[in-house]
Enzyme design. Sequence first.
Site, PDB file in Angstrom:
ATOM      1  N   CYS A  78       0.833  -1.215   0.000  1.00 46.62           N
ATOM      2  CA  CYS A  78       0.000   0.000   0.000  1.00 46.62           C
ATOM      3  C   CYS A  78       0.872   1.272   0.000  1.00 46.62           C
ATOM      4  O   CYS A  78       1.414   1.622  -1.030  1.00 46.62           O
ATOM      5  CB  CYS A  78      -0.986  -0.054   1.152  1.00 46.62           C
ATOM      6  SG  CYS A  78      -2.396   1.015   0.904  1.00 46.62           S
ATOM      7  N   ARG A 133      -7.641   2.757   1.980  1.00 45.65           N
ATOM      8  CA  ARG A 133      -7.227   3.975   1.257  1.00 45.65           C
ATOM      9  C   ARG A 133      -6.114   3.625   0.248  1.00 45.65           C
ATOM     10  O   ARG A 133      -5.059   4.248   0.212  1.00 45.65           O
ATOM     11  CB  ARG A 133      -6.782   5.080   2.234  1.00 45.65           C
ATOM     12  CG  ARG A 133      -7.959   5.658   3.029  1.00 45.65           C
ATOM     13  CD  ARG A 133      -7.524   6.673   4.062  1.00 45.65           C
ATOM     14  NE  ARG A 133      -6.699   6.063   5.086  1.00 45.65           N
ATOM     15  CZ  ARG A 133      -5.411   6.289   5.266  1.00 45.65           C
ATOM     16  NH1 ARG A 133      -4.780   7.146   4.490  1.00 45.65           N
ATOM     17  NH2 ARG A 133      -4.749   5.671   6.206  1.00 45.65           N
ATOM     18  N   HIS A 168      -3.469  -5.384   1.981  1.00 40.95           N
ATOM     19  CA  HIS A 168      -2.721  -5.674   3.221  1.00 40.95           C
ATOM     20  C   HIS A 168      -2.789  -7.154   3.618  1.00 40.95           C
ATOM     21  O   HIS A 168      -3.623  -7.513   4.463  1.00 40.95           O
ATOM     22  CB  HIS A 168      -3.313  -4.836   4.366  1.00 40.95           C
ATOM     23  CG  HIS A 168      -3.044  -3.375   4.251  1.00 40.95           C
ATOM     24  ND1 HIS A 168      -1.988  -2.757   4.873  1.00 40.95           N
ATOM     25  CD2 HIS A 168      -3.695  -2.417   3.573  1.00 40.95           C
ATOM     26  CE1 HIS A 168      -1.986  -1.473   4.587  1.00 40.95           C
ATOM     27  NE2 HIS A 168      -3.022  -1.234   3.798  1.00 40.95           N
ATOM     28  N   GLU A 170      -0.901  -8.727   5.531  1.00 42.37           N
ATOM     29  CA  GLU A 170      -0.502  -8.912   6.940  1.00 42.37           C
ATOM     30  C   GLU A 170      -1.726  -8.866   7.867  1.00 42.37           C
ATOM     31  O   GLU A 170      -1.604  -9.209   9.039  1.00 42.37           O
ATOM     32  CB  GLU A 170       0.544  -7.855   7.336  1.00 42.37           C
ATOM     33  CG  GLU A 170       0.033  -6.453   7.596  1.00 42.37           C
ATOM     34  CD  GLU A 170      -0.288  -5.646   6.338  1.00 42.37           C
ATOM     35  OE1 GLU A 170      -0.263  -6.210   5.229  1.00 42.37           O
ATOM     36  OE2 GLU A 170      -0.600  -4.444   6.482  1.00 42.37           O
TER      37      GLU A 170
HETATM   38  N1  GLN Z   1      -3.454   6.373   1.483  1.00 39.45           N
HETATM   39  C1  GLN Z   1      -2.119   6.092   1.913  1.00 39.45           C
HETATM   40  C2  GLN Z   1      -1.115   6.889   1.102  1.00 39.45           C
HETATM   41  O1  GLN Z   1      -1.438   7.479   0.138  1.00 39.45           O
HETATM   42  C3  GLN Z   1      -1.820   4.620   1.826  1.00 39.45           C
HETATM   43  C4  GLN Z   1      -2.747   3.845   2.732  1.00 39.45           C
HETATM   44  C5  GLN Z   1      -2.196   2.566   3.276  1.00 39.45           C
HETATM   45  O2  GLN Z   1      -0.994   2.313   3.280  1.00 39.45           O
HETATM   46  N2  GLN Z   1      -3.081   1.749   3.786  1.00 39.45           N
HETATM   47  O3  GLN Z   1       0.015   6.941   1.435  1.00 39.45           O
END
Ligand code: GLN
Length: 185
Positions: A78, A133, A168, A170
């Site tokens: 992410c 996100r 994710h 994990e």
């Molecule tokens: N929205 C975050 C970003 O832009 C990433 C979100 C996440 O790692 N769960 O950095």
Amino acid sequence: MKTVGVLALQGDFDAHRKAVERAGARAIEVRTAADLSQCDGLILPGGESTTILKLLEDEKLLEPLRNFGQEKPIYGTCAGAILLAREVTHPVQPSLSLMDIVVERNAYGRQIDSRIARVPVNGQDELEAVFIRAPIIRRVGGEVRVLARYHGDPVWVEQGRHMVTTFHPELTDDPRIHRHFVDKL
Ligand code: GLN
């Protein structure tokens, strides 16, 4: 036994530590270049990429990370995927540029910014993928291999020794993603 470092400046590094151990490797928290030098591979966890980037600058870790990535595997989850990308949009921000992918941050929009989805994997059972996100990988270079897609967009990709997921693993019990990474060490 191989050692996987988990960057522990911000974000959900503790869940990665447990997932690495379940995948059969030793896990250590990485906060300095000296920590990094003990690792066979590194995980950049989820969190807030802008914050992690600022902390990496403050700790003078950007250059050591780039050098590490020239020789050893890095897995970005992410926010970690955003840090590894060649190009970041929405907004534009600097990155380590270790993988030939273009990512758009927070690309699923504000209303539905987190979800759990079933994601098909070639020739295997579906994965349960937790998106928080998440970015969307908008473009992949010719050397990038797509291992899983969700709604047509790549969500698990690798390029040589490096890999990213926009979700994710994990946070679930499925050990496949971390095992795949540990196999690269
Ligand atoms: N929205 C975050 C970003 O832009 C990433 C979100 C996440 O790692 N769960 O950095």
